[in-house]
Design an enzyme around this catalytic site. Structure first.
Site, PDB file in Angstrom:
ATOM      1  N   GLU A 139      63.717 -56.382  21.374  1.00 29.31           N
ATOM      2  CA  GLU A 139      64.849 -57.283  21.140  1.00 29.31           C
ATOM      3  C   GLU A 139      64.782 -58.545  22.004  1.00 29.31           C
ATOM      4  OE1 GLU A 139      66.686 -56.823  18.663  1.00 29.31           O
ATOM      5  OE2 GLU A 139      66.559 -54.689  18.246  1.00 29.31           O
ATOM      6  N   TYR A 191      72.901 -45.928  20.969  1.00 30.52           N
ATOM      7  CA  TYR A 191      72.538 -47.278  20.569  1.00 30.52           C
ATOM      8  C   TYR A 191      73.024 -47.544  19.148  1.00 30.52           C
ATOM      9  CZ  TYR A 191      69.356 -50.648  18.371  1.00 30.52           C
ATOM     10  OH  TYR A 191      68.832 -51.682  17.629  1.00 30.52           O
ATOM     11  N   LEU A 192      73.670 -48.691  18.952  1.00 28.42           N
ATOM     12  CA  LEU A 192      74.202 -49.080  17.650  1.00 28.42           C
ATOM     13  C   LEU A 192      73.213 -50.015  16.951  1.00 28.42           C
ATOM     14  CD1 LEU A 192      77.822 -49.952  18.866  1.00 28.42           C
ATOM     15  CD2 LEU A 192      77.021 -47.785  17.886  1.00 28.42           C
ATOM     16  N   ALA A 193      72.693 -49.608  15.807  1.00 25.41           N
ATOM     17  CA  ALA A 193      71.731 -50.414  15.051  1.00 25.41           C
ATOM     18  C   ALA A 193      72.386 -50.969  13.801  1.00 25.41           C
ATOM     19  CB  ALA A 193      70.523 -49.564  14.675  1.00 25.41           C
ATOM     20  N   TYR A 194      72.190 -52.272  13.550  1.00 31.31           N
ATOM     21  CA  TYR A 194      72.766 -52.891  12.355  1.00 31.31           C
ATOM     22  C   TYR A 194      71.740 -53.709  11.568  1.00 31.31           C
ATOM     23  CZ  TYR A 194      72.909 -56.716  15.717  1.00 31.31           C
ATOM     24  OH  TYR A 194      72.564 -57.636  16.673  1.00 31.31           O
ATOM     25  N   GLY A 195      70.511 -53.823  12.068  1.00 34.80           N
ATOM     26  CA  GLY A 195      69.498 -54.646  11.406  1.00 34.80           C
ATOM     27  C   GLY A 195      68.255 -53.850  11.084  1.00 34.80           C
ATOM     28  N   SER A 196      67.107 -54.354  11.535  1.00 34.81           N
ATOM     29  CA  SER A 196      65.850 -53.686  11.186  1.00 34.81           C
ATOM     30  C   SER A 196      65.733 -52.306  11.836  1.00 34.81           C
ATOM     31  CB  SER A 196      64.648 -54.556  11.562  1.00 34.81           C
ATOM     32  OG  SER A 196      64.567 -54.736  12.956  1.00 34.81           O
TER      33      SER A 196
END
Length: 160
Positions: free
Chosen positions: A78, A6-11
């Site tokens: 999400e 999983y690619l996380a870019y925010g919180s």
């Protein structure tokens, strides 16, 4: 049990937050999503980060190894599939421990594009910023996204 990346870019760059939400998720590395940009877009509950295609753009991401249970928790958080949808991507991931780069199949949540740009809460931005700092990402990506939001809302008269 099959793991997914999983690619996380925010919180969800926030390690403490992810530990509570997805107890078995593990950070495996970092990557960059090329030709995308970071934007704050919103709903009635506030503005949150998303990514959208932009030639020459780049978004730093943390890569988490997640179980089916973790992914189900992320889907709920999400607002999948109503608020965010999932996109599969293949990215070169730099391992946290090994430092080696390997191509992996990953998934990322992207907000439905018709949502409009919004101003994020300071609390949300600080959670994201904490994640940026812990991964050593350049904070200008976040600052640029904030600037875009403010420009879209014509905040020229803001106090400095």
């Amino acid at each position: 049990m099959k793991k997914r990346y999983y690619l996380a870019y925010g919180s969800n760059l926030n390690v403490r937050q992810m530990r509570m939400r997805c107890p078995s998720a593990r950070v495996i590395g970092t990557a960059e999503i090329k030709d995308y940009e970071l934007l704050f877009k919103g709903s009635h509950t506030g503005a949150y980060l998303t990514i959208e295609p932009k030639s020459g753009g780049s978004v730093p991401v943390a890569v988490w190894s997640v179980t089916d249970e973790d992914e189900a928790a992320l889907d709920r958080y999400e607002g999948f599939p109503t608020f965010y949808y999932k996109k599969e991507m293949q990215l070169p991931i730099k391992g946290i421990k090994s430092g080696k780069t390997r191509i992996r199949d990953c998934f990322v949540y992207i907000m439905h594009e018709e949502r409009s740009i919004g101003i994020p809460s300071l609390a949300y931005v600080s959670v994201c910023l904490e994640g940026y700092i812990s991964f050593g990402f350049d904070e200008h990506f976040l600052a640029e996204a904030q600037l875009k939001s403010e420009e879209a809302f014509g905040y020229e008269n803001r106090n400095h």
